[in-house]
Write a protein that holds these residues in place. Structure first.
Motif, PDB file in Angstrom:
ATOM      1  N   SER A   8       0.831  -1.211   0.000  1.00 28.02           N
ATOM      2  CA  SER A   8       0.000   0.000   0.000  1.00 28.02           C
ATOM      3  C   SER A   8       0.858   1.250   0.000  1.00 28.02           C
ATOM      4  CB  SER A   8      -0.917  -0.001   1.225  1.00 28.02           C
ATOM      5  OG  SER A   8      -0.151  -0.110   2.423  1.00 28.02           O
ATOM      6  N   LEU A   9       1.957   1.235   0.770  1.00 21.94           N
ATOM      7  CA  LEU A   9       2.828   2.404   0.870  1.00 21.94           C
ATOM      8  C   LEU A   9       3.727   2.551  -0.352  1.00 21.94           C
ATOM      9  CD1 LEU A   9       3.706   2.228   4.670  1.00 21.94           C
ATOM     10  CD2 LEU A   9       2.045   3.724   3.521  1.00 21.94           C
ATOM     11  N   VAL A  10       4.076   1.445  -0.991  1.00 17.09           N
ATOM     12  CA  VAL A  10       4.787   1.518  -2.272  1.00 17.09           C
ATOM     13  C   VAL A  10       3.911   2.278  -3.275  1.00 17.09           C
ATOM     14  CG1 VAL A  10       5.661   0.188  -4.225  1.00 17.09           C
ATOM     15  CG2 VAL A  10       6.144  -0.576  -1.893  1.00 17.09           C
ATOM     16  N   ASP A  11       2.620   1.964  -3.281  1.00 16.28           N
ATOM     17  CA  ASP A  11       1.702   2.634  -4.200  1.00 16.28           C
ATOM     18  C   ASP A  11       1.504   4.098  -3.821  1.00 16.28           C
ATOM     19  OD1 ASP A  11       1.424   0.345  -5.648  1.00 16.28           O
ATOM     20  OD2 ASP A  11      -0.571  -0.177  -4.905  1.00 16.28           O
ATOM     21  N   LEU A  12       1.456   4.400  -2.518  1.00 19.80           N
ATOM     22  CA  LEU A  12       1.308   5.786  -2.081  1.00 19.80           C
ATOM     23  C   LEU A  12       2.513   6.616  -2.551  1.00 19.80           C
ATOM     24  CD1 LEU A  12       0.035   8.093  -0.464  1.00 19.80           C
ATOM     25  CD2 LEU A  12       1.158   7.167   1.583  1.00 19.80           C
ATOM     26  N   ARG A  13       3.705   6.096  -2.345  1.00 17.47           N
ATOM     27  CA  ARG A  13       4.914   6.809  -2.754  1.00 17.47           C
ATOM     28  C   ARG A  13       4.934   7.023  -4.268  1.00 17.47           C
ATOM     29  NH1 ARG A  13      10.184   3.827  -0.970  1.00 17.47           N
ATOM     30  NH2 ARG A  13       9.365   2.363  -2.519  1.00 17.47           N
ATOM     31  N   ALA A  14       4.553   5.991  -5.026  1.00 16.54           N
ATOM     32  CA  ALA A  14       4.534   6.102  -6.486  1.00 16.54           C
ATOM     33  C   ALA A  14       3.506   7.134  -6.942  1.00 16.54           C
ATOM     34  CB  ALA A  14       4.227   4.738  -7.105  1.00 16.54           C
ATOM     35  N   GLU A  15       2.370   7.187  -6.270  1.00 19.21           N
ATOM     36  CA  GLU A  15       1.324   8.137  -6.636  1.00 19.21           C
ATOM     37  C   GLU A  15       1.780   9.580  -6.374  1.00 19.21           C
ATOM     38  OE1 GLU A  15      -3.397   8.758  -5.567  1.00 19.21           O
ATOM     39  OE2 GLU A  15      -2.514   6.750  -5.442  1.00 19.21           O
ATOM     40  N   VAL A  16       2.457   9.787  -5.243  1.00 16.84           N
ATOM     41  CA  VAL A  16       2.979  11.121  -4.931  1.00 16.84           C
ATOM     42  C   VAL A  16       4.098  11.496  -5.902  1.00 16.84           C
ATOM     43  CG1 VAL A  16       4.196  12.485  -3.181  1.00 16.84           C
ATOM     44  CG2 VAL A  16       2.308  11.000  -2.499  1.00 16.84           C
ATOM     45  N   ASP A  17       4.964  10.530  -6.231  1.00 21.52           N
ATOM     46  CA  ASP A  17       6.044  10.785  -7.199  1.00 21.52           C
ATOM     47  C   ASP A  17       5.473  11.186  -8.559  1.00 21.52           C
ATOM     48  OD1 ASP A  17       7.976  10.215  -5.331  1.00 21.52           O
ATOM     49  OD2 ASP A  17       8.401   8.190  -6.079  1.00 21.52           O
ATOM     50  N   ALA A  18       4.390  10.530  -8.967  1.00 23.79           N
ATOM     51  CA  ALA A  18       3.786  10.835 -10.258  1.00 23.79           C
ATOM     52  C   ALA A  18       3.153  12.226 -10.266  1.00 23.79           C
ATOM     53  CB  ALA A  18       2.740   9.778 -10.613  1.00 23.79           C
ATOM     54  N   ALA A  19       2.562  12.605  -9.134  1.00 27.35           N
ATOM     55  CA  ALA A  19       1.922  13.919  -9.040  1.00 27.35           C
ATOM     56  C   ALA A  19       2.945  15.041  -8.915  1.00 27.35           C
ATOM     57  CB  ALA A  19       0.967  13.951  -7.848  1.00 27.35           C
ATOM     58  N   TYR A  20       4.082  14.741  -8.287  1.00 31.04           N
ATOM     59  CA  TYR A  20       5.136  15.740  -8.053  1.00 31.04           C
ATOM     60  C   TYR A  20       6.473  15.172  -8.540  1.00 31.04           C
ATOM     61  CZ  TYR A  20       1.694  17.783  -4.835  1.00 31.04           C
ATOM     62  OH  TYR A  20       0.560  18.321  -4.283  1.00 31.04           O
ATOM     63  N   PRO A  21       6.692  15.071  -9.835  1.00 32.69           N
ATOM     64  CA  PRO A  21       7.902  14.416 -10.354  1.00 32.69           C
ATOM     65  C   PRO A  21       9.209  15.095  -9.950  1.00 32.69           C
ATOM     66  CG  PRO A  21       6.695  15.535 -12.113  1.00 32.69           C
ATOM     67  CD  PRO A  21       5.794  15.527 -10.920  1.00 32.69           C
ATOM     68  N   GLY A  22       9.148  16.374  -9.587  1.00 33.42           N
ATOM     69  CA  GLY A  22      10.376  17.059  -9.191  1.00 33.42           C
ATOM     70  C   GLY A  22      10.529  17.233  -7.700  1.00 33.42           C
ATOM     71  N   ARG A  23       9.780  16.466  -6.922  1.00 35.58           N
ATOM     72  CA  ARG A  23       9.745  16.714  -5.476  1.00 35.58           C
ATOM     73  C   ARG A  23      11.068  16.391  -4.788  1.00 35.58           C
ATOM     74  NH1 ARG A  23       8.725  12.722  -1.684  1.00 35.58           N
ATOM     75  NH2 ARG A  23       8.631  10.585  -2.458  1.00 35.58           N
ATOM     76  N   ASP A  24      11.293  17.046  -3.654  1.00 35.32           N
ATOM     77  CA  ASP A  24      12.460  16.787  -2.815  1.00 35.32           C
ATOM     78  C   ASP A  24      12.208  15.507  -2.017  1.00 35.32           C
ATOM     79  OD1 ASP A  24      14.637  16.872  -1.158  1.00 35.32           O
ATOM     80  OD2 ASP A  24      14.348  18.947  -0.522  1.00 35.32           O
ATOM     81  N   LYS A  25      13.197  14.623  -1.961  1.00 36.32           N
ATOM     82  CA  LYS A  25      13.042  13.358  -1.237  1.00 36.32           C
ATOM     83  C   LYS A  25      14.031  13.236  -0.078  1.00 36.32           C
ATOM     84  CE  LYS A  25      11.435  11.031  -5.451  1.00 36.32           C
ATOM     85  NZ  LYS A  25      11.639   9.893  -6.386  1.00 36.32           N
ATOM     86  N   ALA A  26      14.626  14.363   0.324  1.00 35.16           N
ATOM     87  CA  ALA A  26      15.653  14.328   1.369  1.00 35.16           C
ATOM     88  C   ALA A  26      15.125  13.786   2.688  1.00 35.16           C
ATOM     89  CB  ALA A  26      16.240  15.724   1.566  1.00 35.16           C
ATOM     90  N   SER A  27      13.853  14.054   2.999  1.00 34.58           N
ATOM     91  CA  SER A  27      13.265  13.594   4.259  1.00 34.58           C
ATOM     92  C   SER A  27      12.406  12.348   4.092  1.00 34.58           C
ATOM     93  CB  SER A  27      12.435  14.716   4.903  1.00 34.58           C
ATOM     94  OG  SER A  27      13.257  15.767   5.336  1.00 34.58           O
ATOM     95  N   ASP A  28      12.430  11.736   2.895  1.00 30.03           N
ATOM     96  CA  ASP A  28      11.719  10.466   2.702  1.00 30.03           C
ATOM     97  C   ASP A  28      12.383   9.369   3.542  1.00 30.03           C
ATOM     98  OD1 ASP A  28      10.197  11.771   0.816  1.00 30.03           O
ATOM     99  OD2 ASP A  28      10.408  10.219  -0.712  1.00 30.03           O
ATOM    100  N   GLY A  29      11.614   8.380   3.914  1.00 25.68           N
ATOM    101  CA  GLY A  29      12.191   7.234   4.609  1.00 25.68           C
ATOM    102  C   GLY A  29      11.150   6.185   4.905  1.00 25.68           C
ATOM    103  N   TRP A  30      11.622   4.951   5.119  1.00 25.95           N
ATOM    104  CA  TRP A  30      10.676   3.889   5.504  1.00 25.95           C
ATOM    105  C   TRP A  30      11.294   2.895   6.469  1.00 25.95           C
ATOM    106  CZ3 TRP A  30      11.333  -1.253   3.572  1.00 25.95           C
ATOM    107  CH2 TRP A  30      12.287  -1.404   2.570  1.00 25.95           C
ATOM    108  N   ILE A  31      12.472   2.333   6.191  1.00 23.01           N
ATOM    109  CA  ILE A  31      13.059   1.366   7.112  1.00 23.01           C
ATOM    110  C   ILE A  31      13.709   2.115   8.281  1.00 23.01           C
ATOM    111  CG2 ILE A  31      15.207   1.267   5.782  1.00 23.01           C
ATOM    112  CD1 ILE A  31      13.582  -1.610   7.826  1.00 23.01           C
ATOM    113  N   GLY A  32      13.467   1.667   9.493  1.00 23.87           N
ATOM    114  CA  GLY A  32      13.957   2.353  10.672  1.00 23.87           C
ATOM    115  C   GLY A  32      15.466   2.274  10.838  1.00 23.87           C
ATOM    116  N   ASN A  33      16.050   3.339  11.413  1.00 24.03           N
ATOM    117  CA  ASN A  33      17.477   3.334  11.731  1.00 24.03           C
ATOM    118  C   ASN A  33      17.697   2.676  13.100  1.00 24.03           C
ATOM    119  OD1 ASN A  33      16.608   5.242  13.572  1.00 24.03           O
ATOM    120  ND2 ASN A  33      17.433   6.985  12.426  1.00 24.03           N
ATOM    121  N   ALA A  34      18.903   2.785  13.629  1.00 29.07           N
ATOM    122  CA  ALA A  34      19.226   2.131  14.905  1.00 29.07           C
ATOM    123  C   ALA A  34      18.345   2.645  16.028  1.00 29.07           C
ATOM    124  CB  ALA A  34      20.701   2.353  15.239  1.00 29.07           C
ATOM    125  N   GLU A  35      18.037   3.958  15.996  1.00 31.79           N
ATOM    126  CA  GLU A  35      17.204   4.530  17.056  1.00 31.79           C
ATOM    127  C   GLU A  35      15.805   3.932  17.008  1.00 31.79           C
ATOM    128  OE1 GLU A  35      14.427   6.889  19.122  1.00 31.79           O
ATOM    129  OE2 GLU A  35      14.492   6.876  16.932  1.00 31.79           O
TER     130      GLU A  35
END
Length: 225
Positions: A8-35
């Protein structure tokens, strides 16, 4: 160790990417870090090991579009979630607030409440989906197109700058705290009320219940991050 992002989230990300092809992805994330990993099952960014593939049920999406010509991307996602009330949604965090698809601490489903986690999510929106097959189900999210007209009467909180909104949240929390202290001072009085009077007893219980709900609203949240 295997893991994957919920379909579901793969599709959400793809839908947002399609709507905003030039969007900034610096704060994107999904898999958790050590914290995040240190929280175990306390974060949806950690793989859900109840599934053999270790499904990650949380996605962060950066709020910015690089060309600067379109509305806030995160706000577009949030507005869509509140409009469609998609059954896959578990909760959403954005700008120091959150809403969930279920009643929490007396706050109705799909209604904003304060979020007091360490990360206020001012640079990205956090979307968590439900466990099981419901949250993993692929399909469109019906996110508005970037050029969709703005609401005629936008929520004043949505038009504030981040600094204005942080100050607004701080004032709200201070007000909640003041109310809680005042009501707590009433507890000794409530305890002396003649409980043989049914109407008075019901009123006292209602006040106690209201107090607990207010306390819950300002207690730091352990949700999603």
């Amino acid at each position: 160790m295997t893991y994957r992002l919920a379909h579901s989230l793969v599709d959400l990300r793809a839908e947002v990417d399609a709507a905003y092809p030039g969007r900034d992805k610096a704060s994107d994330g999904w898999i958790g870090n050590a914290e995040h990993a240190s929280r175990g099952n306390g974060s949806d960014h950690n793989p859900d090991r109840s599934h053999p593939l270790g499904i990650v049920r949380a996605l962060d999406l950066d709020k910015d579009d690089r060309d600067g010509s379109r509305a806030n991307i995160a706000q577009t996602v949030v507005d869509a979630m509140l409009r469609t009330k998609d059954p896959r949604v578990k909760y959403v965090i954005w700008r120091g607030r959150m809403f969930s698809s279920y009643v929490s601490r007396g706050v109705p489903a799909w209604t904003w409440r304060p979020y007091n986690g360490v990360n206020g999510h001012f640079e990205h929106v956090h979307v968590s989906v439900n466990p099981g097959s419901t949250g993993d189900r692929p399909g469109p999210w019906r996110i508005s197109t970037p050029l969709a007209p703005a609401p005629a009467t936008p929520d004043p909180e949505d038009t504030m700058t981040d600094e204005q909104f942080k100050a607004h949240l701080a004032a709200m929390r201070e007000g909640f705290t003041s109310v809680v202290e005042e009501v707590r001072n009433l507890r000794p009085v409530l305890n002396t009320i003649n409980t043989t009077n049914d109407g008075t007893r019901v009123a006292a219980r209602s006040i106690h219940s209201a107090l607990e709900k207010v306390v819950g609203l300002i207690t730091p949240s352990a949700a999603g991050r």
